[in-house]
Design an enzyme around this catalytic site. Structure first.
Site, PDB file in Angstrom:
ATOM      1  N   GLU A 111      88.741 -11.231  77.410  1.00 26.46           N
ATOM      2  CA  GLU A 111      88.211  -9.960  77.880  1.00 26.46           C
ATOM      3  C   GLU A 111      89.393  -9.297  78.593  1.00 26.46           C
ATOM      4  O   GLU A 111      89.727  -9.685  79.723  1.00 26.46           O
ATOM      5  CB  GLU A 111      87.048 -10.169  78.842  1.00 26.46           C
ATOM      6  CG  GLU A 111      86.449  -8.864  79.328  1.00 26.46           C
ATOM      7  CD  GLU A 111      85.373  -9.061  80.395  1.00 26.46           C
ATOM      8  OE1 GLU A 111      84.421  -8.261  80.416  1.00 26.46           O
ATOM      9  OE2 GLU A 111      85.489 -10.001  81.203  1.00 26.46           O
TER      10      GLU A 111
ATOM     11  N   ASP B 250      86.661 -14.692  80.801  1.00 21.66           N
ATOM     12  CA  ASP B 250      86.181 -13.560  81.569  1.00 21.66           C
ATOM     13  C   ASP B 250      87.326 -12.956  82.374  1.00 21.66           C
ATOM     14  O   ASP B 250      88.083 -13.684  83.029  1.00 21.66           O
ATOM     15  CB  ASP B 250      85.059 -14.047  82.489  1.00 21.66           C
ATOM     16  CG  ASP B 250      84.437 -12.945  83.309  1.00 21.66           C
ATOM     17  OD1 ASP B 250      83.869 -12.017  82.720  1.00 21.66           O
ATOM     18  OD2 ASP B 250      84.510 -13.028  84.557  1.00 21.66           O
TER      19      ASP B 250
END
Length: 626
Positions: A359, A323
């Site tokens: 990401e 993330d």
């Protein structure tokens, strides 16, 4: 810094506890019996930075926490408060889930003892290491993004006792569905222990996604009441079916938030090492969550690498999705794909062959890094998402970007030997695929933030009516558009990702930030799913699985693909530059596979092949009639 193993180590006579806290004046190991009575045992310094204690008779199942005392000067990164019971960052299990309470954030001297509010670490004997095999997943396959609780809560074939848990992922009904979609790997949204953001409780909401971690070793008991053995069993069942497992990890911040957040673990032990600070001592908030983890500090790097190794050796997972991944490589001079932590991941013997997915953006300085991670990585490609949505929305001047995305996004990843793209049209964060075609605007009122949260621009459209409609024509138009989006995704070169339920029309009622909707808005509706849409997705998946050209991640060379017009002729420069052109055919010379894309509102004929309006039609060479 001492290189003793951190955390609890069971031995024949008991357990040795080892905790890092260089600035503390005193540390206590706190043991809790079955009635939650506490015994405090002073720990001794073990070198300059760490503390240790050997406790005879403290075996598996012992519940414990840490207390630390020392200077209390939050502006200087010192948060010592013996009233705060702390979770050992290396605790491999906790006895219950975290529940936010304002007392957890009370300044020193203004709050009560937090032990009754805190989950306790549980001493666990490590499972025998799995026989680590090469990852089952290979770039070019299908990743299926799963929020464990929401995916299984309403599944009628899963026993009620398993719904909402990791164990449900190994159920035959789930595995059968994944097989019919030809899923190469499931990507599990965070399964580590997490805590709700402090504003959710008064709104009657709770965090459903898990992107607010407290502890990078312990699984959240709500998802894994059986602990690591439960995850290990689910991974084994999925592996037996030929499906890999990728864990979504959050190392950019933790659930202790900003200066008004709770003191739970890292903050109370060594905030100076774990968190990034401004020169004046204030917490840096590059993530928009209150704090930013200092991934350049050796202690933090050690914690991150140890936790990744933990999930590989104990559960046999195939890889990790990170993330807000630029945070892992942000140096004082900016993002660097050769940053120490990123290099260490690739050099580590246990991690070097794992699948790593970035990401590649956050809101920090220089936060958008799509295409800048090295060749060992895959990257979520939001340019693919936005360009393809714009094409199917009907925006002008989008034919060239459509072709580039279908072919692997060489404009973004072309410097390497392969495309690193993870193509996706919808993810957990944003509209569902069905809502892309039914809502032109976000509708996040249920989140309690006056519809200010979530993406403002979604490149979505509503086919004439905002939200649910009983009009058969509008319903048909939306189903047609969902099929076109699915067809584009499954016919794109490189790795693709589908979020659970998007294959059969899952809706979140226009909510594009459903992180706090642990309810029917965020749960997958299995009973009401669109079976015909599901069958269409199964057929697309089967076709993709039979076509090596679509799974190939190597770069196309001149002549590998023909881009053709309706007459079967190569597209001219004028046709490529026509701002209103919405049709093309992509034909692979090697296999003869042809992908016909008709974005017009009327049917088109491609060399005798009739393609309905707003349709993607793939035709393998052995099925061609013209």
């Amino acid at each position: 810094m001492s290189r003793h193993a951190l955390g609890p180590e069971i031995h024949a006579q008991g357990t040795r506890f080892h905790v890092h806290s260089p600035d503390a004046d005193r540390l206590w190991l706190c043991l809790f019996d079955a009635e939650d009575r506490e015994t405090r045992l002073p720990m001794a310094r073990d070198g300059k930075h760490a503390w240790s204690l050997d406790v005879p008779g403290a075996g598996e199942g012992t519940r414990y926490g840490i207390r630390a005392d020392g200077a209390y000067d939050p502006g200087a990164g010192l948060w010592f408060d013996p009233d705060k019971l702390l979770l050992d960052p290396y605790a491999a299990a906790i006895d219950r889930a975290f529940v936010y309470d304002p007392a957890l954030a009370a300044p020193r001297g203004e709050g009560a003892d937090t032990a009754p509010l805190m989950p306790k670490g549980v001493v666990t004997a490590p499972l025998p290491p799995v026989a680590v095999a090469p990852p089952l997943f290979r770039p070019g396959g299908l990743i299926y993004e799963v929020q464990v609780r929401g995916f299984t809560m309403l599944h009628p074939d899963i026993p009620e006792t398993q719904r909402g848990t990791i164990a449900a992922l190994g159920h035959p009904a789930v595995i059968d569905h994944l097989r019919r979609l030809h899923v190469s790997a499931v990507e599990l949204m965070p399964v580590n222990a997490w805590i709700d953001e402090r504003h959710l409780g008064p709104l009657g909401l709770r965090n459903a996604w898990g992107y607010n971690p407290v502890g990078w070793f312990a699984l959240d008991p709500r998802l894994a009441p059986g602990g690591m053995a439960e995850l290990r069993g689910a991974v084994a069942a999925l592996h037996e079916a030929g499906i890999g497992v990728i864990l979504d990890m959050v190392y950019n911040h933790d659930g202790e938030s900003d200066a008004w957040g709770p003191t739970l673990s890292l903050r109370g032990l060594d905030a100076r090492s774990y968190f990034r600070h401004e020169p004046d001592g204030r917490l840096i908030n590059d993530m928009g969550t209150g704090n930013s983890i200092d991934c350049n500090h050796p202690l933090t790097q050690r914690l991150i690498l140890d936790s990744l190794r933990h999930f590989v050796s104990a559960a046999g997972v195939d890889g990790f999705r990170f993330d807000l991944a630029p945070a892992l490589g942000r140096l004082p001079t900016g993002f660097d794909p050769e940053a120490p932590l990123l290099q260490a991941m690739r050099a580590d013997p246990l991690l070097s062959d794992r699948i790593l997915i970035a990401e590649p953006w956050d809101i920090g300085p220089g936060g958008y890094q799509l295409g800048r991670f090295d060749e060992g990585w895959l990257e979520w490609n939001d340019r693919y998402r936005d360009d393809l949505r714009r094409f199917w929305r009907g925006d002008r001047c989008t034919l060239g970007s459509l072709a580039t995305r279908l072919a692997g996004s060489s404009d973004i990843f072309g410097e390497g030997s392969r495309t690193r793209t993870v193509n996706f049209l919808a993810a957990h964060d944003g509209f569902t695929l069905a809502d892309v075609t039914a809502y032109a605007h976000r509708h996040n009122e249920a989140n309690g933030e006056q519809n200010r949260d979530g993406h403002g621009e979604n490149f979505s459209w509503n086919n004439g009516v905002e939200g649910a409609s009983a009009n058969p024509a509008i319903q048909a138009a939306r189903r047609r558009d969902i099929k076109a989006l699915l067809g584009t995704l499954f016919c794109s070169r490189g790795t693709i990702m589908l979020t659970a339920g998007d294959e059969f029309g899952r809706s979140q009622q226009g909510n594009n930030n459903a992180y706090a909707q642990d309810n029917a808005i965020g749960w997958v509706d299995w009973t009401g799913r669109d079976r015909e849409m599901e069958a269409y997705a199964f057929a697309l998946a089967a076709l993709r699985a039979s076509q090596p050209d679509l799974q190939d991640v190597g770069w196309l060379t001149p002549g590998d693909v023909e881009w053709l017009d309706e007459q079967g002729q190569p597209l001219t420069v004028a046709q490529w530059e026509d701002p209103d052109r919405r049709c093309l055919a992509m034909r692979f010379r090697r296999s003869g596979l042809a992908i016909f894309v008709n974005g017009d509102d009327r049917p088109r004929s491609f060399g005798g092949v009739s393609v309905p309006a707003r349709t993607v039609l793939p035709i393998p060479a052995d099925q061609a009639t013209a």
